[in-house]
Design a protein around this motif. Sequence first.
Motif, PDB file in Angstrom:
ATOM      1  N   ALA A   1       0.844  -1.196   0.000  1.00 51.02           N
ATOM      2  CA  ALA A   1       0.000   0.000   0.000  1.00 51.02           C
ATOM      3  C   ALA A   1       0.875   1.241   0.000  1.00 51.02           C
ATOM      4  O   ALA A   1       1.997   1.231   0.533  1.00 51.02           O
ATOM      5  CB  ALA A   1      -0.917   0.003   1.220  1.00 51.02           C
ATOM      6  N   PRO A   2       0.417   2.341  -0.606  1.00 50.81           N
ATOM      7  CA  PRO A   2       1.222   3.561  -0.626  1.00 50.81           C
ATOM      8  C   PRO A   2       1.374   4.138   0.780  1.00 50.81           C
ATOM      9  O   PRO A   2       0.458   4.063   1.604  1.00 50.81           O
ATOM     10  CB  PRO A   2       0.424   4.501  -1.545  1.00 50.81           C
ATOM     11  CG  PRO A   2      -0.984   3.982  -1.494  1.00 50.81           C
ATOM     12  CD  PRO A   2      -0.866   2.503  -1.318  1.00 50.81           C
ATOM     13  N   GLY A   3       2.553   4.707   1.037  1.00 52.95           N
ATOM     14  CA  GLY A   3       2.811   5.296   2.341  1.00 52.95           C
ATOM     15  C   GLY A   3       2.316   6.724   2.416  1.00 52.95           C
ATOM     16  O   GLY A   3       2.204   7.419   1.399  1.00 52.95           O
ATOM     17  N   GLY A   4       2.037   7.163   3.619  1.00 51.46           N
ATOM     18  CA  GLY A   4       1.616   8.533   3.854  1.00 51.46           C
ATOM     19  C   GLY A   4       2.177   9.032   5.165  1.00 51.46           C
ATOM     20  O   GLY A   4       2.705   8.254   5.988  1.00 51.46           O
ATOM     21  N   GLU A   5       2.088  10.334   5.391  1.00 49.73           N
ATOM     22  CA  GLU A   5       2.618  10.939   6.611  1.00 49.73           C
ATOM     23  C   GLU A   5       1.929  10.318   7.822  1.00 49.73           C
ATOM     24  O   GLU A   5       0.692  10.229   7.889  1.00 49.73           O
ATOM     25  CB  GLU A   5       2.397  12.444   6.582  1.00 49.73           C
ATOM     26  CG  GLU A   5       3.189  13.194   7.625  1.00 49.73           C
ATOM     27  CD  GLU A   5       4.693  13.160   7.336  1.00 49.73           C
ATOM     28  OE1 GLU A   5       5.468  13.122   8.317  1.00 49.73           O
ATOM     29  OE2 GLU A   5       5.077  13.160   6.149  1.00 49.73           O
ATOM     30  N   ALA A   6       2.760   9.888   8.811  1.00 52.93           N
ATOM     31  CA  ALA A   6       2.200   9.214   9.981  1.00 52.93           C
ATOM     32  C   ALA A   6       1.354  10.169  10.815  1.00 52.93           C
ATOM     33  O   ALA A   6       0.245   9.829  11.252  1.00 52.93           O
ATOM     34  CB  ALA A   6       3.310   8.613  10.826  1.00 52.93           C
ATOM     35  N   GLY A   7       1.862  11.370  11.089  1.00 52.67           N
ATOM     36  CA  GLY A   7       1.110  12.348  11.873  1.00 52.67           C
ATOM     37  C   GLY A   7       1.082  12.073  13.354  1.00 52.67           C
ATOM     38  O   GLY A   7       0.494  12.838  14.124  1.00 52.67           O
ATOM     39  N   ARG A   8       1.669  10.989  13.803  1.00 49.90           N
ATOM     40  CA  ARG A   8       1.722  10.647  15.225  1.00 49.90           C
ATOM     41  C   ARG A   8       2.837   9.639  15.439  1.00 49.90           C
ATOM     42  O   ARG A   8       3.537   9.269  14.497  1.00 49.90           O
ATOM     43  CB  ARG A   8       0.387  10.055  15.684  1.00 49.90           C
ATOM     44  CG  ARG A   8       0.042   8.705  15.022  1.00 49.90           C
ATOM     45  CD  ARG A   8      -1.286   8.160  15.522  1.00 49.90           C
ATOM     46  NE  ARG A   8      -1.615   6.864  14.897  1.00 49.90           N
ATOM     47  CZ  ARG A   8      -1.270   5.682  15.410  1.00 49.90           C
ATOM     48  NH1 ARG A   8      -0.567   5.621  16.545  1.00 49.90           N
ATOM     49  NH2 ARG A   8      -1.621   4.557  14.794  1.00 49.90           N
TER      50      ARG A   8
END
Length: 829
Positions: free
Chosen positions: A125-132
């Motif tokens: 799956a594509p990665g994204g900013e974790a934000g936490r």
Amino acid sequence: MHTLRLAWTSLLRDLRAGELTLLAVALLIAVTCLTSVGFLTDSLRLGLNRDANQLLGGDLLVTADHPLPMALSDEAHRLGVRVTETRLFNSMVSTDDVAQLAAVKTVDLGYPLRGSLQVAPAMGAPGGEAGRIPARGEAWLEERLVSGLGVKPGDSVQLGNSHFRVGALVTFESDRGTNFFSFIPRIIINAADLDGTGLIQEGSRVRYRLQFAGDKREIDALQTWLAPRLERGERIESIDNARPEVRNGLDRAHRFLRLAAMLAVVLAAVAIGLSSRRYLQRHLDGCAVMRCFGASRRQLIGVYLVEFVCFGLVVGALGCIVGFALQAGLAKVASSLVSAELPLPGPVPAVHGMLTSLVLVAGFIVPQLLRLTRVPPIRVLRREWDALEASSLGAWVVGALALAGLMLWVAQDIRLGLYVVGGFAAACVVFAVAGWIVLSLFARVRSVSGGWGLRYGLAALHRRLGGSVVQSVALALGLTAVLLLTLVTQDLLNSWRRNQSPDAPNQFVMNIQPEQRPQVRKLFTDNGLPAPDLLPMIRGRLVSINDRPVKGGDYEEDRTQRLAEREFNLSWASTLQDGNRVVAGRWHGDAHVPEFSMEEGIGTRLGIKLGDEVVFDIGGQRVTGKISSIRKLDWDSMRVNFFFTAAPGLLDDYPASYITSFRLPDGKSTFIAQLVGSFPNLSVIDVGQVISQVVSLTDKLISVVQFVLAFALVAGIVVLLSALQATHDERMYELSVLRSLGARRTQLRAAMLAEFAVLGLLAALLAIAAALGIGYSLSTFVFDLKYQPALAGLLGAGLLSALAVTIAGWLGVRGLLRKTVVEGLRAAA
């Protein structure tokens, strides 16, 4: 304008006639090689500087091998600077069926202060900013670790005494680095979960990192406050020294690339010198005619100078364009080293390329042109001009001085530059002396089997002794480059492979506690494995040598500074380990004396000698001992080795963990999971896996280096062609005269083949000797290998090279034998 018009017309005419082909190719190779390296390194430098804050994870970073005092964070908060802490260490992560070594990273609130942490919900799956950051009881795993353990998000994994739920897959960490930790699959957990794992024990190797972020004024104030308060083992990293592990690797590749560029420039310079000499010979009559029509020496100088300045600028610009295009391809490989897309390089490498082109023109072509303009008008009627050859040495000296200055400038490292300049100077002197001696012997040739043709060919080498020596030296330099870039490098790799024993350990086990030793040995024997040798290991910091405090700042080299600041793994033993050899002093044996045995390399770096007294700080207590022996270690044995080994009794009372290495046979892979399941605190390092990661990183650098080395190889071939064509016109005239006197084609063919065969054989023998010497020096003083050259391969390559020189030389002159005597004399005239 009149001079410029004449110069441009002359340049176009010479290009159409092929007079400048080899000159242009040699100059283009030099500039292309240099600018491609320059553009690449400049792009990497700009990329590192641009992303330095992201690479640090903040605007400022403090690292240590021990817990950092709270006062640092308190001062940061007082100044309004944000702060977060991470810890890095190695441990085993396991499931019920499998275990794997992982680099554990604990993160706190606010991470990352700068840069990016990206995660994906599932494999592929594509990665994204974790934000936490991970929640309590949650772990984020890298895809390699997920694959190795055979788990998926939602499954449970064990880390030490705790179990964690796999929450997400880590796809990107901007502050990951390329140190030892980055080669191992990553697991990230919340810092609040660390104590429950029970992994941090006495002797555990942990890297503590405080990351700070704020305005420049606040960061500068914090750095000023921090600098005088840091203790041993604590280090500030900022934009000026960010990611030293990246910079160190790139610096090594940069030096290698610079060396390859220097090799190409040197060989191109030799080709330019030979080609410009031939250009001089071919334009003597044209200058004499112009002098007869009233051209002054000043006018001739102006025309030729403008012509070759234009030539240098045009070829230099073309080389810069080609170099920039090649850099774009090389940057795709190099960009993976910094995990970021590289920015476009600046214009400085192009300026360097243009200056290199002009320096080579000024050093090797202009001196020939100045001599060319001194041709007297009488040459139209008489061909004698003794002053020409009398001043040849001066032209070569000017070129050599220009080349030496250029090499020192290109190297950007005075030691590297001096080694290269001195090495080539020594090689040229040795080649010239050996060539002069061998070729002088042909003056004694009076009768030889093979007839008049062979005897005449050998005598001709002595008759043109100066030109023959120049040809032999140039051919030897070119062949040396070819042999070095092919066979010698392969021999070094083979020597390295031979050093890897098929029975060498492939697993390391660390953090074994004293009370666990009997159970660990029993688990090995119960699984049909030999009982391991468990060696004690104690962490200690070197604080003084002969009462002189040890400070990292006292050493120049960055790696030595880090060694001086780090904690060493110390051990004690009464028996000398396999793979260790005492090269100075005496081994302490069973004697209970305050003595240490030291590894040879660490002593050289830190300036410690036999008989010196060293003091280590171990948990706040000082231990003093004398260096009683120096050992040389076989690092390729993959056994456990220590820089300092104490005599029995000196360190026995200090808390220690134990370490061992062993070879895990095929089919016993489940033993690792059983070992970690029984002893969760142990760290098992799969050396084969780590080495494959190191090789992967190194291969990226090598692929860049080898591409640049190909230019040096092409430059060597251009040298061969230039050397063979250097006497082309003289041979044409000789052949025509000899044919007019009745010489048969078979005799002339034998004479030419004899000349080329002797030149090729002499150059090949000199090149083989030089390649063997350089290969031995590299293996002994750089790679510390037992050099076992493939002599049969080198001799075969030498003979093939001599044959290639003979064939190439013959192909270059065979057309002359087809011409009639009148055509040959007219062409030579």
